[in-house]
Structure formats: C-alpha cells, structure tokens
Write a protein that holds these residues in place. Structure first.
Motif, PDB file in Angstrom:
ATOM      1  N   ALA A 579     -13.778   5.549  -4.462  1.00 35.83           N
ATOM      2  CA  ALA A 579     -15.039   6.282  -4.246  1.00 35.83           C
ATOM      3  C   ALA A 579     -14.961   7.725  -4.738  1.00 35.83           C
ATOM      4  N   VAL A 580     -13.712   8.210  -5.004  1.00 36.03           N
ATOM      5  CA  VAL A 580     -13.531   9.595  -5.475  1.00 36.03           C
ATOM      6  C   VAL A 580     -13.578   9.570  -7.007  1.00 36.03           C
ATOM      7  N   ASP A 581     -14.751   9.671  -7.564  1.00 33.93           N
ATOM      8  CA  ASP A 581     -14.952   9.520  -9.015  1.00 33.93           C
ATOM      9  C   ASP A 581     -14.148  10.520  -9.830  1.00 33.93           C
ATOM     10  N   SER A 582     -13.934  11.720  -9.283  1.00 29.34           N
ATOM     11  CA  SER A 582     -13.273  12.779 -10.047  1.00 29.34           C
ATOM     12  C   SER A 582     -11.758  12.599 -10.148  1.00 29.34           C
ATOM     13  N   LEU A 583     -11.186  11.640  -9.403  1.00 27.71           N
ATOM     14  CA  LEU A 583      -9.744  11.410  -9.477  1.00 27.71           C
ATOM     15  C   LEU A 583      -9.370  10.759 -10.802  1.00 27.71           C
ATOM     16  N   ARG A 584      -8.242  11.212 -11.375  1.00 26.18           N
ATOM     17  CA  ARG A 584      -7.747  10.560 -12.587  1.00 26.18           C
ATOM     18  C   ARG A 584      -7.308   9.130 -12.250  1.00 26.18           C
ATOM     19  N   ILE A 585      -7.340   8.257 -13.237  1.00 27.18           N
ATOM     20  CA  ILE A 585      -7.011   6.848 -13.016  1.00 27.18           C
ATOM     21  C   ILE A 585      -5.586   6.698 -12.493  1.00 27.18           C
ATOM     22  N   GLU A 586      -4.621   7.448 -13.096  1.00 29.03           N
ATOM     23  CA  GLU A 586      -3.227   7.339 -12.667  1.00 29.03           C
ATOM     24  C   GLU A 586      -3.078   7.758 -11.209  1.00 29.03           C
ATOM     25  N   ALA A 587      -3.737   8.867 -10.831  1.00 27.65           N
ATOM     26  CA  ALA A 587      -3.650   9.355  -9.458  1.00 27.65           C
ATOM     27  C   ALA A 587      -4.247   8.329  -8.491  1.00 27.65           C
ATOM     28  N   ARG A 588      -5.377   7.759  -8.873  1.00 21.94           N
ATOM     29  CA  ARG A 588      -6.025   6.764  -8.017  1.00 21.94           C
ATOM     30  C   ARG A 588      -5.100   5.561  -7.796  1.00 21.94           C
ATOM     31  N   GLN A 589      -4.444   5.114  -8.879  1.00 22.60           N
ATOM     32  CA  GLN A 589      -3.529   3.969  -8.789  1.00 22.60           C
ATOM     33  C   GLN A 589      -2.352   4.273  -7.876  1.00 22.60           C
ATOM     34  N   LYS A 590      -1.776   5.486  -8.048  1.00 23.22           N
ATOM     35  CA  LYS A 590      -0.619   5.866  -7.235  1.00 23.22           C
ATOM     36  C   LYS A 590      -1.001   6.010  -5.753  1.00 23.22           C
ATOM     37  N   LYS A 592      -3.419   4.539  -4.152  1.00 22.24           N
ATOM     38  CA  LYS A 592      -3.696   3.208  -3.591  1.00 22.24           C
ATOM     39  C   LYS A 592      -2.389   2.451  -3.330  1.00 22.24           C
ATOM     40  N   LEU A 593      -1.404   2.696  -4.182  1.00 22.71           N
ATOM     41  CA  LEU A 593      -0.115   2.020  -4.035  1.00 22.71           C
ATOM     42  C   LEU A 593       0.664   2.577  -2.844  1.00 22.71           C
ATOM     43  N   TYR A 594       0.724   3.909  -2.727  1.00 21.11           N
ATOM     44  CA  TYR A 594       1.550   4.542  -1.701  1.00 21.11           C
ATOM     45  C   TYR A 594       0.848   4.656  -0.351  1.00 21.11           C
ATOM     46  N   ARG A 595      -0.488   4.705  -0.351  1.00 18.94           N
ATOM     47  CA  ARG A 595      -1.277   4.875   0.869  1.00 18.94           C
ATOM     48  C   ARG A 595      -0.731   6.026   1.718  1.00 18.94           C
ATOM     49  N   PRO A 596      -0.732   7.282   1.217  1.00 16.37           N
ATOM     50  CA  PRO A 596      -0.195   8.413   1.970  1.00 16.37           C
ATOM     51  C   PRO A 596      -0.948   8.628   3.282  1.00 16.37           C
ATOM     52  N   VAL A 597      -0.235   9.148   4.273  1.00 18.24           N
ATOM     53  CA  VAL A 597      -0.849   9.347   5.592  1.00 18.24           C
ATOM     54  C   VAL A 597      -1.503  10.720   5.721  1.00 18.24           C
ATOM     55  N   SER A 598      -1.207  11.635   4.789  1.00 19.01           N
ATOM     56  CA  SER A 598      -1.776  12.980   4.854  1.00 19.01           C
ATOM     57  C   SER A 598      -1.933  13.554   3.452  1.00 19.01           C
ATOM     58  N   SER A 606       4.607  11.325  -7.108  1.00 18.34           N
ATOM     59  CA  SER A 606       4.687  11.569  -8.541  1.00 18.34           C
ATOM     60  C   SER A 606       3.494  10.936  -9.245  1.00 18.34           C
ATOM     61  N   GLY A 607       2.868  11.705 -10.145  1.00 21.67           N
ATOM     62  CA  GLY A 607       1.674  11.222 -10.842  1.00 21.67           C
ATOM     63  C   GLY A 607       0.383  11.730 -10.230  1.00 21.67           C
TER      64      GLY A 607
END
Length: 625
Positions: A579-590, A592-598, A606-607
């Motif tokens: 939903a965050v359109d302004s995020l770069r594709i690589e950042a969005r992928q990372k 979603k993969l890591y699911r950071p808590v904060s 990284s990325g």
C-alpha cells in the motif's frame, strides 16, 4: 504399538552452551522443563577452543550473568588461567578471557542442571517437532516417544546431519566423534523452515610431553584475576594459574600447506558448508594472506588432568600426513605427537531471518531457537542466545510480554538484531566493532544495564537486585560529590601531580578536571581528596570511567535516545507494504520478507534505504490521521 508420552511446559533440544542456559532459565522461572542431548556426557562440552570470553565475547558472558545465567559462574569455578584483554586501550574494549579446564567445565554445568528443580535431563535424539495449526505442540524422539509441550527451544549446535572431514576421510559424526542428529532437519523442512549448511573447524591436539616449550614464549595470566560473574567473590578466584605458550608458523609451514591445497576438502570442493570469515583455517590464512611470512600459534592446555594441548590458530582439514608435516615445522612442535587430528565439521542450521527479535519463529508459535543452530559461532554467542530464547519461551508459556534486548543496551541485543535483520551467509561472530554504542556497553557495567530484566523475569534474586540499585545510587552520589570538589594549588597537591608527571596547578581546579587527565585517575587522586568516602572497588571503577569519559558518554546517550524513538515506532504484524506506493520495489520485497517489528529494525535491513524509511514513516503518520 504403545509409546512413551509425557508432558512438560518446555522442551529444550540440545545441551550445549545455548541449551544449558535455555533450560536453566525455563526451570528457574518455575516451568517443568526437559532437556534432550545425544549424550549426557556431552553437556556443555567444549569441542573446540578451551576458553570462555575474549574480545567482545567477554562482554556477552558478563551480560548473560547480569540476566541470571550460568556461564560466568561456571567458568569462575573451572578456569585455569585468566586475562583481561586490551588493557592498554579504553574501557569500552576491555574484555575478560579465561582458559577453562574443559572436563571440569562440562561436569560443573552438568551438576548444576542435575540439581536444578523442575529440570529433567534426557538422553535421546529428537527427530520431529509436532505442531498444530502452526503452533508448537511438542517433539518426537527417534525411538517414537512423544513429549507434549507448550514451547520448544531448538539448540542443536553443530549436530544436525553433521560430518567431520580431514583430507579424504569423512566421518558422519558430530564433534568429538559423538552421534550426529540426522532426522530433525527433514521435519523442520517439512514445516517450511529454511536451512543453511555451514562449517567450522578445529586444530589438532598435541601431547604436552612431546612439545619443546623452550622454543616458545610463555603467556601467563593476570596477577590479579577479575571474575566473570558479578556474584563471585574476587578473592575466591586468586589461584595458581596454568601457562599458555606462543609460537609462529613460518615460510616452510606455508610451503607445505600450499603444496597440498588440492588435498584439502575445502579447496577440493568436498565441503558444501560456508566457513567463518573471522576464524579461518590455516589453509585460508595462507591463501588469503599470502604476503604474511608467519601467523601466531597459541598452545593452550585443555585441562589440569590431561596432557592434551590445543594448537590455537592452526585449525585445518588437511590430510593426516600433511598435518604431521605441517605442525612439525612450527618451533617447539618439531617432535610433537598428535592426540587428535584437526578436522572441519559441516552441519545444518537455519536462516535466522525467520526469527523475531525474541528468537521465536515467525511462522511457528512457541518454537524458539538459539546458538549455532541460528547461524552463529562461539560458545558465548550460543549461551547469550540460549538464555534469551529460554526466557522468552518461559514468558510465552506464561502468556506474558516477551523480552527484546536492544542494540543500545547490550551486546546480546546487537548479536540477535544482526542475526534477524542482516543477510548471514557465514557463521556470525561477535566483535566490538559491531556495537555502535560500545562506550555505553562496557563489560564492567553489564549488571547496571541488564540486571533489571533478570529481576523482572525471576532469574535475579531480590537481594542481588537491591545491591545493583544501591550500587547505582552510590556511583551517582559520588560523581555528584566529586563534581563539587575544588582542589587548591597546595604543596601536597603539586607533589602528587609531579609524582605522576602531570602539569602543576597555578590556581585551584575541579577534581573532575584532574581525573580527566590521561596520566591521572580517581584512585591516584585519593590522597588529596580529603572528603572521600570508603566505597567498594566496583563503585570506584564506575565513578572513574563516568567522569573520565563524560563527554563521550553523554554524546552516545543522545544517539541512543534518537535510536529508541525509532525502536518505539512499532509496525503492526499485518502491515501492508504494497500500500506504500512510494517504496522502492527492493525495499518492499525485503520488508515483506523480514516483517520488522519496528521502524528501527526496518532501518537496519539490508536493501532498505533511509529514503525508504522516511516514506514508511510518512505513510504511517497519514494512516494514523
């Protein structure tokens, strides 16, 4: 066919350094705990180096102790030599290191486990984890026995599908020839756990009677030993210490290694696993540092009741005949007899990015893990993760909020954060350079930083915690007093300054200014500080450090305050990064993969760039409105 079925609150798989700390934490927190090991004789075994602590690792041991762990207490009872490293440098990098009597260390830890209430030891190979609706329900052993539990802590070390190699010899065993655990990997993969294949190694052990120590430099321990545990009486560790010895490889050694590289399983492509960059084999050193004519070799005793000497700095997987030839070129080892060959060991571990900062698996509730199973190296790193995993497994069972240690408050926090947020393609090793706030995270103040957490979860007694609170007050009261003291240019003052080669005073000055002079300190100035109270040595040490490094400490505290703001901005588990359109594709992928808590954790992936973090913050603020 009938099978054994038992029920516990927590099952701990593995009784190495991580497993011992995890099991003790759970049991001491009042939970019925069972710990599994492939051999009861291998509890807290030290299959590689015979020491605890060292640069940055000593910090971890002190922090484990401050949380209520056992490693520091255990090494204080079983060490044979102790040294404070880096004493010529600032207090941020001072780190304690002790040679252990390996057999005594293991036996002492086993005695502790055996005498702990609520803790059961079981020799058996765990072959499966049992889940229900992505939630842990227990484990199954190779014999078919089922142990129901609300939480499981995996601390398998280097045993999963382990094999030991040197030359063309391959032994399908764990360390020290012990039985490997060959079945659990398949169960984990079936549950969607991503596995890595890592390797580590160990040098040969030599017969002490065949070594010529006259060709080596003796390395003795400190005259005054500092204990690891804050609960150990310093007088009890002032013992007669064993010696270690320093020697070096030479061009002849390197020539033999280069001539036989094709026979090393590492360079022949037989080994699949990735080895530790910061603890390389002698083959790696010779190849990667071709310009160096020699490398340090430390001969370290494995205990008081054995003649085995550990050849530190020369781990290898070269063939047996090459090992003899290579070691015999080293001064003092010309006629040395090998008791145990050097070898490399390969094993399965997990991608730690699958873990939350609590060391719980993101996709399997109630399943926790710690130690080399998480892709780290070292006894201390293992024990540090073990106590955190154990504490959080117990808190999970009790349905209480779990413990997350941040980078700004502990080396353990740095270790775990690095494991869960960074891409780790080799065994992770703790180093002081990894900690951004290392002046605050000194080994001497671990109790002041972390005892509150140990107390809150029930691993630190009321009496011990009360002393930490009192100690903190004594330190602050004395700092306040010292800041108000003015020293005049009297004769006795000038004489003392002259004694330490310090510039004499023209007018009166604050005592704090004198303490900050490089050649002076709080203790040296005692004769001219007339109103000084009698204080414990550990309080005086903190007063001195806090005054001497006041400017640097305040600067790091400000940095930590900024860091905590980002850590306190929590990201919901179900946050939609698409939903965050302004995020770069690589950042969005990372993300979603890591699911950071904060947001703080997200910023360290990284990325993910600072610009991505800004976009994320802006979006989260807009959603709030």
């Amino acid at each position: 066919m009938s099978v054994i079925e038992e029920t516990y609150d927590v099952c701990v798989v593995g009784a190495g350094h991580a497993g011992c700390e995890a099991a003790l934490a759970c049991a001491r927190m009042g939970l019925e705990t069972i710990i599994f090991t492939v051999s009861v004789d291998s509890i807290a075994m030290m299959p590689c180096n015979p020491n605890i602590g060292g640069s940055s690792k000593g910090h971890l041991v002190r922090e484990i102790d401050a949380l209520g762990g056992q490693m520091g207490i255990n090494i204080d009872k079983t060490f044979i030599q102790s040294k404070m490293l880096n004493k010529s440098k600032g207090p941020a990098v001072h780190s304690l290191r002790a040679q252990a009597d390996k057999a005594s260390y293991s036996m002492e830890m086993r005695k502790t486990l055996q005498s702990t209430e609520h803790l059961t030891i079981r020799q058996a190979e765990v072959s499966e984890i049992i889940t229900e609706d992505n939630k842990i329900a227990g484990i199954k052993t190779f014999s078919g026995a089922i142990y129901h539990s609300k939480a499981v802590v995996l601390c398998t070390g280097t045993y999963l599908r382990a094999r030991c190699l040197y030359g063309d010899v391959i032994n399908y065993t764990g360390p020290n020839g012990l039985q490997p655990a060959n079945h659990l990997t398949d169960s984990l993969k079936a549950h969607g756990v991503e596995m890595f294949r890592f390797k580590t190694g160990t040098p040969a052990r030599m017969d002490k009677n065949s070594i010529d120590f006259s060709k080596m430099t003796e390395q003795t321990g400190d005259e005054r030993v500092v204990p690891f545990s804050f609960t150990t009486d310093p007088e009890s560790v002032q013992i007669e210490q064993a010696s270690c010895w320093l020697t070096y490889t030479n061009p002849k050694t390197h020539e033999i290694i280069r001539a036989n590289l094709d026979r090393s399983p590492i360079y022949a492509g037989v080994i699949e696993g990735t080895g530790p960059r910061y603890c390389p084999s002698i083959e790696d050193k010779v190849v990667k540092f071709a310009d160096k004519e020699r490398h340090q070799v430390f001969l370290e005793p494995e205990g008081l009741n054995t003649n085995e000497m550990y050849v530190g700095g020369m781990s290898s997987s070269l063939p047996e005949d090459v090992q003899y030839e290579m070691y015999h070129t080293v001064p003092g080892l010309e006629h040395a007899k090998i008791v145990r060959n050097a070898y490399a060991i390969e094993y399965d571990c997990i991608n730690p990015n699958q873990l939350l900062p609590t060391l719980e698996f993101k996709n399997i509730k109630g399943l926790f893990s710690g130690g080399q199973f998480n892709g780290s190296s070292g006894y201390e790193e293992a024990a540090a993760q073990g106590i955190v995993a154990g504490i959080n497994a117990a808190l999970y069972v009790k349905e209480k909020e779990q413990l997350v240690l941040h980078r700004s408050e502990s080396y353990i926090g740095v270790l775990i954060d690095d494991l869960v947020t960074k891409e780790n393609h080799e065994p992770y090793r703790m180093m002081t350079s990894r900690a951004e706030y290392r002046l605050l995270l000194r080994q001497d103040n671990a109790d002041l930083r972390l005892s509150k957490y140990g107390y809150q979860v029930g691993l630190i007694s009321q009496e011990r915690y009360d002393w930490v609170v009192k100690k903190e007050k004594l330190i602050q009261d004395e700092i306040n007093r010292v800041e108000s003291v003015t020293i005049g240019a009297k004769e006795n003052v000038q004489k003392l300054l002259e004694e330490y080669g310090s510039t004499p005073l023209n007018t009166g000055t604050r005592l704090t200014e004198l303490i900050r002079r490089p050649e002076l300190d709080y203790e040296k100035l005692a004769p001219i500080d007339e109103g000084r109270p009698e204080l414990p040595e550990e309080v005086q040490e903190q007063v001195n450090i806090n005054i001497k490094y006041d400017g640097y400490i305040k600067r790091q505290i400000k940095q930590v305050e900024h860091f905590k703001k980002l850590e306190n901005k929590k990201i919901p588990d179900d946050f939609d990064y698409d939903a965050v359109d302004s995020l770069r594709i690589e950042a969005r992928q990372k993300l979603k993969l890591y699911r950071p808590v904060s947001i703080g954790q997200a910023s360290r992936i990284s990325g993910v760039s600072p610009a991505d973090i800004t976009m994320l913050l802006v979006y989260m603020e807009q959603v709030k409105k």
